[in-house]
Scaffold this motif. Structure first.
Motif, PDB file in Angstrom:
ATOM      1  N   PHE A  27     -10.120  -0.164   3.956  1.00 19.00           N
ATOM      2  CA  PHE A  27      -9.975  -1.355   3.110  1.00 19.00           C
ATOM      3  C   PHE A  27      -8.855  -2.288   3.554  1.00 19.00           C
ATOM      4  CE2 PHE A  27      -7.441   2.018   1.215  1.00 19.00           C
ATOM      5  CZ  PHE A  27      -6.223   1.397   1.007  1.00 19.00           C
ATOM      6  N   LEU A  28      -7.920  -1.816   4.403  1.00 18.50           N
ATOM      7  CA  LEU A  28      -6.854  -2.695   4.881  1.00 18.50           C
ATOM      8  C   LEU A  28      -7.386  -3.791   5.798  1.00 18.50           C
ATOM      9  CD1 LEU A  28      -4.066  -0.055   5.552  1.00 18.50           C
ATOM     10  CD2 LEU A  28      -4.212  -1.663   3.642  1.00 18.50           C
ATOM     11  N   ARG A 226     -17.037  -3.318  -4.260  1.00 15.62           N
ATOM     12  CA  ARG A 226     -16.551  -2.211  -3.438  1.00 15.62           C
ATOM     13  C   ARG A 226     -15.422  -1.408  -4.094  1.00 15.62           C
ATOM     14  NH1 ARG A 226     -17.684  -6.300   0.397  1.00 15.62           N
ATOM     15  NH2 ARG A 226     -15.524  -7.018   0.591  1.00 15.62           N
ATOM     16  N   ALA A 227     -15.212  -1.541  -5.385  1.00 17.12           N
ATOM     17  CA  ALA A 227     -14.143  -0.787  -6.050  1.00 17.12           C
ATOM     18  C   ALA A 227     -14.557  -0.376  -7.456  1.00 17.12           C
ATOM     19  CB  ALA A 227     -12.855  -1.611  -6.089  1.00 17.12           C
ATOM     20  N   ARG A 228     -13.991   0.720  -7.891  1.00 18.54           N
ATOM     21  CA  ARG A 228     -14.150   1.219  -9.255  1.00 18.54           C
ATOM     22  C   ARG A 228     -12.773   1.706  -9.730  1.00 18.54           C
ATOM     23  NH1 ARG A 228     -18.313  -0.583  -7.740  1.00 18.54           N
ATOM     24  NH2 ARG A 228     -20.448   0.233  -8.000  1.00 18.54           N
ATOM     25  N   ILE A 229     -12.557   1.663 -11.049  1.00 11.61           N
ATOM     26  CA  ILE A 229     -11.406   2.323 -11.643  1.00 11.61           C
ATOM     27  C   ILE A 229     -11.914   3.528 -12.411  1.00 11.61           C
ATOM     28  CG2 ILE A 229      -9.544   2.161 -13.343  1.00 11.61           C
ATOM     29  CD1 ILE A 229      -9.230  -0.768 -12.569  1.00 11.61           C
ATOM     30  N   VAL A 230     -11.332   4.689 -12.131  1.00 11.08           N
ATOM     31  CA  VAL A 230     -11.729   5.940 -12.781  1.00 11.08           C
ATOM     32  C   VAL A 230     -10.561   6.389 -13.656  1.00 11.08           C
ATOM     33  CG1 VAL A 230     -12.510   8.312 -12.442  1.00 11.08           C
ATOM     34  CG2 VAL A 230     -13.167   6.527 -10.793  1.00 11.08           C
ATOM     35  N   LEU A 246     -14.681   1.623  -1.606  1.00 14.55           N
ATOM     36  CA  LEU A 246     -15.719   2.073  -0.683  1.00 14.55           C
ATOM     37  C   LEU A 246     -15.897   1.087   0.458  1.00 14.55           C
ATOM     38  CD1 LEU A 246     -17.043   2.883  -3.827  1.00 14.55           C
ATOM     39  CD2 LEU A 246     -18.205   4.337  -2.157  1.00 14.55           C
ATOM     40  N   GLU A 247     -15.986   1.629   1.666  1.00 13.77           N
ATOM     41  CA  GLU A 247     -16.308   0.842   2.856  1.00 13.77           C
ATOM     42  C   GLU A 247     -17.387   1.597   3.624  1.00 13.77           C
ATOM     43  OE1 GLU A 247     -15.216  -2.053   3.247  1.00 13.77           O
ATOM     44  OE2 GLU A 247     -13.305  -2.191   2.194  1.00 13.77           O
ATOM     45  N   GLY A 286     -22.672   6.565  -2.230  1.00 12.78           N
ATOM     46  CA  GLY A 286     -23.020   6.658  -0.820  1.00 12.78           C
ATOM     47  C   GLY A 286     -21.919   7.127   0.107  1.00 12.78           C
ATOM     48  N   SER A 287     -20.758   7.493  -0.431  1.00 14.02           N
ATOM     49  CA  SER A 287     -19.673   7.967   0.428  1.00 14.02           C
ATOM     50  C   SER A 287     -19.993   9.359   0.962  1.00 14.02           C
ATOM     51  CB  SER A 287     -18.356   8.006  -0.343  1.00 14.02           C
ATOM     52  OG  SER A 287     -17.338   8.595   0.450  1.00 14.02           O
ATOM     53  N   ARG A 288     -19.688   9.552   2.227  1.00 16.82           N
ATOM     54  CA  ARG A 288     -19.829  10.871   2.839  1.00 16.82           C
ATOM     55  C   ARG A 288     -18.482  11.394   3.344  1.00 16.82           C
ATOM     56  NH1 ARG A 288     -23.136  10.640  -0.029  1.00 16.82           N
ATOM     57  NH2 ARG A 288     -25.386  10.765   0.210  1.00 16.82           N
ATOM     58  N   GLN A 289     -17.439  10.570   3.187  1.00 14.06           N
ATOM     59  CA  GLN A 289     -16.095  10.984   3.586  1.00 14.06           C
ATOM     60  C   GLN A 289     -15.103  10.326   2.629  1.00 14.06           C
ATOM     61  OE1 GLN A 289     -13.643   9.373   7.055  1.00 14.06           O
ATOM     62  NE2 GLN A 289     -14.487  11.222   7.954  1.00 14.06           N
TER      63      GLN A 289
END
Length: 354
Positions: A27-28, A226-230, A246-247, A286-289
């Protein structure tokens, strides 16, 4: 022929597509992160490297103003390119030459490259050469914990530390509620997260971030989807909160904070409930890492400020990754050699996103 040129708004979609499909990006280098860099007083210069018209690398350089009209450029976790490609070495050499020429008119002493590549990897060896001056430090977190989310939920849960599994189940049994926010216009969640971060940072003696920085990051990243707050709630208040970014098929644990539970009270373990939900949400998206973004240096003991953070993050499994460090492209050799004597670059501290 490899060509390096400034990126414009018309390049935003291609930039983001390259970032999402390239393993060395995070994300940077997100197009939206430029607003955060500007909020920090370090505006970005964005560049694209092309070969025969095809985009092969992106470079976001944050510009810091130094005394006497000088500047210093910093490329956080970049350049972003496919280091496994047979042409990666040629691309990197062209980027180094091009950045030196582009930085010279801005009176830059140097351009610091801080790529997201592992120590001892073949990618790190590409940086060995006379055109770059090695600096073993990274201005970002030097070591992190990375989880593999490619397996099913049951297998991921089974890979957690036994105590961590028990704490997550305890939180669920005792009524800790997890909530996920996706709406970029929802200021309550980001403001509450910032408040918890302030509480956590003050407790640990770390610098406290500005609310505007957090709001800027949230508007940009969540606004792009591309972001969520949990959050983990108990007794009608948030006890722990964190931002998920997420990227492509990679996710990142960004800002995070929690309230200290009352002495003598029954532990509810909200931070464990929050992180487990973050892992589940990342996998659903969809994240795998999943990168937990920062643990203590290898070999550090309980006296290190990040030791407790590392114990928490490593309890979720995965593997510890040490980044390769950084390299300087020297633009003005004479002034660069004097930098330590005059302290012109002193205080160029890590912008660890916390």
């Amino acid at each position: 022929m490899i060509r390096l040129h400034p990126a414009t708004d018309a390049d935003a979609a291609a930039w983001q597509a390259h970032l999402q499909r390239t393993a060395s990006g995070d994300f940077l280098h997100d197009w939206a992160w430029a607003s955060v860099a500007a909020c920090d007083g370090e505006p970005q210069r964005r560049f694209i490297a092309e070969e025969d018209g095809a985009l092969v690398a992106i470079i976001a350089a944050q510009v810091r103003r130094l005394p006497l009209g000088r500047t210093f450029w910093y490329v956080p976790h970049g350049p972003v390119l496919d280091y496994e490609h047979p042409r990666a070495g040629e691309w990197l050499r062209a980027i180094v030459i091009g950045l030196r020429e582009l930085a010279r008119p801005e009176r830059a002493l140097a351009v610091k490259l801080d790529p997201r590549i592992e120590a001892g990897s073949s990618a790190a060896r590409l940086y060995d050469g006379p055109r770059l001056r090695r600096d073993g430090r990274s201005l970002q977190v030097g070591r992190t914990q990375v989880l593999d989310l490619s397996d099913d939920e049951a297998a991921i849960f089974a890979a957690l530390d036994g105590q961590t599994r028990r704490k997550i189940r305890r939180a669920q049994r005792d009524g800790v509620e997890v909530r996920v926010t996706a709406d970029a216009q929802e200021t309550r969640a980001i403001d509450a997260l910032h408040g918890l971060v302030l509480e956590t940072q003050r407790r640990a003696g770390f610098p406290t971030p500005s609310l505007e920085r957090y709001r800027t990051a949230w508007r940009g990243l969540a606004g792009a989807g591309r972001a969520r707050i949990v959050e983990a709630w108990f007794d009608d208040r948030p006890m722990a909160s964190g931002m998920l970014v997420l990227e492509g098929d990679r996710s990142f644990y960004l800002f995070a904070g929690s309230l200290r539970e009352e002495p003598g009270s029954t532990k509810k373990f909200p931070s464990y409930a929050m992180q487990w939900q973050m892992i589940l949400t990342a996998r659903e998206l969809g994240s795998r890492q999943h990168d937990l973004w920062g643990i203590e240096p290898q070999g550090a003991g309980p006296e290190h400020a990040w030791y407790g953070i590392g114990v928490f993050k490593k309890s979720f499994g995965g593997r510890s990754v040490t980044w390769a460090g950084s390299w300087d492209i020297v633009v003005e050799p004479a002034v660069y050699r004097l930098r330590r004597a005059f302290g012109m670059m002193r205080g160029w501290a890590s912008r660890v996103p916390r």
